[in-house]
Design a protein around this motif. Structure first.
Motif, short mmCIF file in Angstrom:
data_model
loop_
_atom_site.label_atom_id
_atom_site.label_comp_id
_atom_site.label_asym_id
_atom_site.label_seq_id
_atom_site.Cartn_x
_atom_site.Cartn_y
_atom_site.Cartn_z
N GLY A 126 0.67 -1.16 0.15
CA GLY A 126 -0.03 -0.04 0.12
C GLY A 126 0.92 1.26 0.01
O GLY A 126 0.41 2.19 0.47
N LEU A 127 2.09 1.24 -0.45
CA LEU A 127 2.89 2.22 -0.35
C LEU A 127 3.30 3.18 -1.87
O LEU A 127 3.90 3.88 -1.85
CB LEU A 127 4.40 1.84 -0.10
CG LEU A 127 4.33 1.38 1.35
CD1 LEU A 127 5.71 0.94 1.84
CD2 LEU A 127 4.05 2.47 2.49
N ALA A 128 2.49 2.67 -2.99
CA ALA A 128 2.72 2.98 -4.34
C ALA A 128 2.55 4.46 -4.43
O ALA A 128 3.14 5.25 -5.06
CB ALA A 128 1.82 2.31 -4.98
N GLY A 129 1.58 4.99 -3.49
CA GLY A 129 1.02 6.57 -3.57
C GLY A 129 2.12 7.29 -2.96
O GLY A 129 2.30 8.31 -3.16
N LEU A 130 3.15 6.77 -2.15
CA LEU A 130 4.32 7.41 -1.55
C LEU A 130 5.63 7.21 -2.06
O LEU A 130 6.78 7.54 -1.26
CB LEU A 130 4.10 6.79 -0.22
CG LEU A 130 2.85 7.33 0.75
CD1 LEU A 130 2.91 6.61 2.14
CD2 LEU A 130 2.57 8.80 0.68
N ALA A 131 5.69 6.33 -3.28
CA ALA A 131 6.95 6.17 -3.70
C ALA A 131 8.09 7.20 -3.72
O ALA A 131 8.99 6.99 -3.75
CB ALA A 131 6.81 5.44 -4.94
N GLU A 132 7.66 8.30 -4.21
CA GLU A 132 8.51 9.36 -4.54
C GLU A 132 8.49 10.40 -3.10
O GLU A 132 9.16 11.63 -3.41
CB GLU A 132 7.97 10.41 -5.45
CG GLU A 132 8.10 9.54 -6.96
CD GLU A 132 9.20 8.70 -7.15
OE1 GLU A 132 10.54 9.39 -6.69
OE2 GLU A 132 9.26 7.41 -7.25
N TYR A 133 8.06 10.07 -2.08
CA TYR A 133 8.10 11.03 -0.83
C TYR A 133 9.47 10.53 -0.23
O TYR A 133 9.78 9.33 0.04
CB TYR A 133 6.88 10.71 0.20
CG TYR A 133 5.55 11.41 -0.43
CD1 TYR A 133 4.98 12.42 0.13
CD2 TYR A 133 4.81 11.20 -1.51
CE1 TYR A 133 4.02 13.03 0.02
CE2 TYR A 133 3.59 11.70 -1.97
CZ TYR A 133 3.14 12.74 -1.03
OH TYR A 133 2.04 13.32 -1.42
N PRO A 134 9.97 11.63 0.30
CA PRO A 134 11.21 11.39 1.11
C PRO A 134 10.76 10.56 2.48
O PRO A 134 9.81 11.14 3.12
CB PRO A 134 11.59 12.86 1.60
CG PRO A 134 11.09 13.72 0.51
CD PRO A 134 9.90 13.12 0.05
N ALA A 135 11.49 9.75 2.86
CA ALA A 135 11.04 8.76 3.86
C ALA A 135 11.15 9.66 5.23
O ALA A 135 10.44 9.10 6.19
CB ALA A 135 11.88 7.36 4.00
N GLY A 136 12.03 10.48 5.43
CA GLY A 136 12.22 11.49 6.71
C GLY A 136 11.14 12.15 7.15
O GLY A 136 10.87 12.11 8.58
N GLY A 137 10.05 12.11 6.14
CA GLY A 137 8.83 12.95 6.78
C GLY A 137 7.69 12.05 6.98
O GLY A 137 6.54 12.79 7.23
N LEU A 138 7.64 11.05 6.97
CA LEU A 138 6.72 9.91 6.99
C LEU A 138 6.43 9.32 8.26
O LEU A 138 7.46 9.16 9.12
CB LEU A 138 6.77 8.78 6.00
CG LEU A 138 7.26 9.23 4.46
CD1 LEU A 138 7.34 8.20 3.75
CD2 LEU A 138 5.53 9.84 3.93
N PRO A 139 5.26 9.12 8.76
CA PRO A 139 5.01 8.49 10.15
C PRO A 139 5.46 7.28 10.31
O PRO A 139 5.95 6.38 9.49
CB PRO A 139 3.31 8.38 10.18
CG PRO A 139 2.87 8.64 8.81
CD PRO A 139 4.01 9.32 7.91
N LEU A 140 5.66 6.71 11.60
CA LEU A 140 6.44 5.57 11.92
C LEU A 140 5.72 4.34 11.45
O LEU A 140 6.34 3.51 10.79
CB LEU A 140 6.22 5.48 13.52
CG LEU A 140 6.94 4.29 14.17
CD1 LEU A 140 8.18 3.83 13.76
CD2 LEU A 140 6.45 4.10 15.50
N GLY A 141 4.14 4.31 11.18
CA GLY A 141 4.00 3.17 10.76
C GLY A 141 4.04 2.82 9.08
O GLY A 141 4.28 1.66 9.11
N VAL A 142 4.13 3.90 8.50
CA VAL A 142 4.53 3.81 7.10
C VAL A 142 5.89 3.60 6.83
O VAL A 142 6.23 2.69 6.35
CB VAL A 142 4.38 5.38 6.34
CG1 VAL A 142 5.04 5.13 5.02
CG2 VAL A 142 2.84 5.61 6.32
#
Length: 234
Positions: A126-142
């Motif tokens: 379920g991560l396809a929509g976040l593929a190009e987001y920098p990991a550093g700004g994402l919540p712990l669960g993601v």
């Protein structure tokens, strides 16, 4: 049947008494094996010894029939051993897709084949929509899902999973449980360190209980969870 991963009399000291004390453990291929116990029991330290983050002070670690006790992490990765961490370990400046691609490259996959593997796992988790987001700004669960994708992208023979449910909502936990069950069905050995005993009971066929660095009890999951010695730990 040769175990996918074996620990024989593994000892690890951190400047004092053994944190892991003569542990014997076996992870079968095609099965989820649970490693449970209270906080401070030594579970994550044992995973460090199994994955190569730490070198045991005694004992032996086997991947299949190969002795990997002194093999570095990257060698174990190439041989098919993958791991997630209790404290999430991602590259914050890389995108989600780039983080997972690192896992593919560690297993020798490059180019279009690696890109396809990454894209498939991002869709699966379920991560396809976040593929190009920098990991550093994402919540712990993601981030836990990103780390799991990175561990799975190489198609490991053995997967060590450390507290994957922390930070996930109920729907994500259910989905991850399905993914781990599928990984085991495809033949991998999965060692699951987890405090969520409902998740453990649903996934694992066999369990080891660690307490103060030693195996207190081990056996089929239903017997272990019903054991009064185990129930008294929580």
């Amino acid at each position: 049947m040769i175990a996918a991963l074996t620990a024989r009399q593994v000892v690890r000291r951190l400047g004092g008494p053994a944190v892991v004390d003569r542990v014997d453990l076996s992870v079968r291929p095609g099965q989820v094996t649970a490693l449970i116990g209270p906080n401070g029991a030594g579970k994550s330290v044992l995973l460090d010894c199994l994955s190569g983050i730490a070198r045991p002070d005694g004992g032996q670690v086997l991947l299949g029939d190969r002795d990997i006790t002194r093999a570095p992490c990257h060698r174990r990765s190439r041989l098919g051993l993958a791991r997630t961490f209790q404290q999430v370990a991602v590259f914050p400046d890389l995108t989600v897709a780039q983080n997972v691609l690192v896992g593919a490259e560690q297993h020798g996959a490059t180019g279009p084949a690696a890109q396809r593997q990454v894209a498939g796992l991002l869709r699966l988790l379920g991560l396809a929509g976040l593929a190009e987001y920098p990991a550093g700004g994402l919540p712990l669960g993601v981030l836990r899902l990103v780390e799991l994708a990175r561990a799975l992208v190489g198609g490991p023979r053995v997967l060590l999973v450390d507290e994957v449910s922390v930070g996930l909502d109920a729907g994500q936990v259910a989905w991850v449980a399905q993914v781990l069950a599928a990984v085991a069905r495809e033949g991998a050995g999965v060692l699951l360190v987890e405090h969520d005993l409902a998740l453990v009971g649903r996934l694992a066929a066999y369990a080891y209980v660690l307490d103060t660095g030693r195996v207190l009890v081990h056996g089929p999951i239903d017997q272990v969870l019903a054991d009064p010695r185990v129930r008294s730990l929580w």
